[in-house]
Design a protein around this motif. Sequence first.
Motif, PDB file in Angstrom:
ATOM      1  N   GLU A 236       0.851  -1.203   0.000  1.00  0.00           N
ATOM      2  CA  GLU A 236       0.000   0.000   0.000  1.00  0.00           C
ATOM      3  C   GLU A 236       0.883   1.248   0.000  1.00  0.00           C
ATOM      4  N   LYS A 237       0.303   2.416   0.111  1.00  0.00           N
ATOM      5  CA  LYS A 237       1.030   3.698   0.080  1.00  0.00           C
ATOM      6  C   LYS A 237       1.834   3.874  -1.226  1.00  0.00           C
ATOM      7  N   GLU A 238       1.222   3.461  -2.340  1.00  0.00           N
ATOM      8  CA  GLU A 238       1.936   3.521  -3.627  1.00  0.00           C
ATOM      9  C   GLU A 238       2.274   4.965  -4.028  1.00  0.00           C
ATOM     10  N   GLU A 239       1.264   5.863  -3.826  1.00  0.00           N
ATOM     11  CA  GLU A 239       1.462   7.260  -4.225  1.00  0.00           C
ATOM     12  C   GLU A 239       2.583   7.908  -3.427  1.00  0.00           C
ATOM     13  N   GLU A 240       2.574   7.592  -2.084  1.00  0.00           N
ATOM     14  CA  GLU A 240       3.599   8.159  -1.202  1.00  0.00           C
ATOM     15  C   GLU A 240       4.993   7.651  -1.610  1.00  0.00           C
ATOM     16  N   VAL A 242       5.921   6.681  -4.589  1.00  0.00           N
ATOM     17  CA  VAL A 242       6.306   7.339  -5.844  1.00  0.00           C
ATOM     18  C   VAL A 242       6.877   8.722  -5.556  1.00  0.00           C
ATOM     19  N   LYS A 243       6.181   9.461  -4.614  1.00  0.00           N
ATOM     20  CA  LYS A 243       6.609  10.815  -4.266  1.00  0.00           C
ATOM     21  C   LYS A 243       8.034  10.810  -3.676  1.00  0.00           C
ATOM     22  N   SER A 255       7.882   4.615 -13.467  1.00  0.00           N
ATOM     23  CA  SER A 255       6.509   4.285 -13.885  1.00  0.00           C
ATOM     24  C   SER A 255       5.876   3.441 -12.794  1.00  0.00           C
ATOM     25  N   SER A 256       4.563   3.523 -12.673  1.00  0.00           N
ATOM     26  CA  SER A 256       3.895   2.819 -11.569  1.00  0.00           C
ATOM     27  C   SER A 256       2.552   2.270 -12.064  1.00  0.00           C
ATOM     28  N   ILE A 261       6.223  -0.524  -8.958  1.00  0.00           N
ATOM     29  CA  ILE A 261       6.911   0.698  -9.406  1.00  0.00           C
ATOM     30  C   ILE A 261       8.222   0.291 -10.076  1.00  0.00           C
TER      31      ILE A 261
END
Lengths: 314, 301
Positions: A236-240, A242-243, A255-256, A261
């Motif tokens: 989980e926390k994929e967006e975080e 990536v950031k 890329s994700s 990722i």
Amino acid sequence: MMLVVENLTKKFKKTMAVDRLCMEIPRGEIYGFVGANGAGKTTTMRIIAGLLAPTSGKVYIDGLNIFRDPLKVKGRIGYMPDFFGVYNDLKVSEYMEFYGGLQGIYGEKCRELTDSLLELVRLTHKRDAYVDTLSRGMKQRLCLARSLIHDPDFLILDEPASGLDPRARVEMKEILKELRTMGKTVLISSHILPELAELCTSIGIIDSGRLVASGSVAEITEKMYQSGLIKIKVAEKEEEAVKILMEMPEVGELSSVAGVIEIKVSGGEETSVRVLKTLVENEIPVVSFHPEECSLEAVFMSLTERSSENENNQ
Amino acid sequence: MKIINNPILLKDMKTKLRGWRTPVLISCYVLLLTGILLLFFLGNNMLDRYSTSAFDPRLAVDAYNYIIVFQFALLFLIVPAMTATSISGERERQTLELMLVTQTPTHDIIIGKILISVAHSILLLLSSMPVLGMVFFFGGIGIMEIVKLLIFYVLTSFFVASSGVFFSTLFRKSIVAIISTYIFLGLLTFGTFFVLGFRAIIMEYVTHSSIDVTYATYLTSLFPSPVFGFTSFYFDKGDYYSFRYSLWGELASEINSQIAYETSILRFLKPWIANGLFDILASALLIFMSSIMLSPLIRKK
């Protein structure tokens, strides 16, 4: 050194086929010559074999300048082109004896050499068969035997496995391994990169007539690892994640997709360690962390991609 | 490399002679010559035991003239066709580079190719000897004449083969090489006669009077022409129905009579010797140029 090439250049009208190419092959090496179609492999090999005059540059084989002592040099090289020109009205043994004669080997000595070479390429049973009755793979092996008739120290093999079925390729590979044990120095070009990686002690990658990389397979892949690909799977926390990754200076393209990722990083193993450590410290639940093993194919793609990018930029 | 050890010659001899084609070709050739001889004798009633005309053994001399002209023409047709494809054919078959990468120098490759066609010519000439020998039944031709003729044939076929190989090396396509060889030989054979005529016109124009064409004029204008050399082998039996009244017979008679008038040292330089010497020198030059052109480090592609 068995082969030294200095600033070799070949220009056909407006096309630069080989561009200031330099390379060295130590004695006993199996050197893989890798490049896309039209990259300049065959032109380079034909120049080294003394079949084509370069526009400029020098080539030394076993210390001899091939343009000053062409006949002496020809006694030390065996050349197998990417086509197999054969005389269909000759028997296999006669074909070998004909080329033996052209190399100045006659009579009993030639017959003995023919027998041993046909044994090496597994064609003894076809000794009295006409060349036109042989399969493509057999003709390729016969051509290899022909190039060995005068026991050369240096072999130039241009795509020896091209157009062969998998079985014939394996057989050709086995023969090449035997040549390696015989102590021959071999310059071999091929499109089948995994086979080269397995067979060769070192490789050179040519692109648009330029040698873009040269060294042992391990050295080149190690060098390429400096800009490797890492696949990271997070629960989980994929967006975080990536950031965080995007803020890291070592991370290039990213890329994700669905929790996986993919990042391109510059730097070696230390960078991978730092990326994983940063993610863990930021409490990202990493399921798997997989730096892609750098294959010869990946190296080749990456190097030729870079070169074509540079060309486009120019 | 010894000539006899030339692998190119050995390979060709082995492959050509073991098939059915060569024996059939030789048989057809000998049958053709025999047919010409028989027709000649039949046409002159020499084989008709009830013929009322007198048997004239001198007709055999004309028969000999016919046969050697036929052989000479055949040599000019066959040898270029064989040699003009020799190098370009190897190139098309993709075997040329495999030869060039060996320790055999390019001049040995060129000489090997020439020797193949010379050997074939010798084979055809020797196989025709029994037919030519028939004229000995009737007398008039000496054995030394035949030997001289054979030497001339061999020299001519060597030169024709050298020309064929030269154009085969120069041009990549066999068809272009064949056509160029025929044009070159045609110019050399007949073009020299235009040179002779042109020279005579110029000389007349300069001196404002008709000029005598001496043997020296013929020799210096025609020496490269094989037809000129061949005039040495014409036998004139000196009657009305003679072979003389053919174009070649007329030319041969004229040149031979001019030699008889010649008083300088040139009279010893017979047409066949002059042309033979030209063949040797020109062949050497053509071989040299072919070797240079074939050298991979000189070729452009």
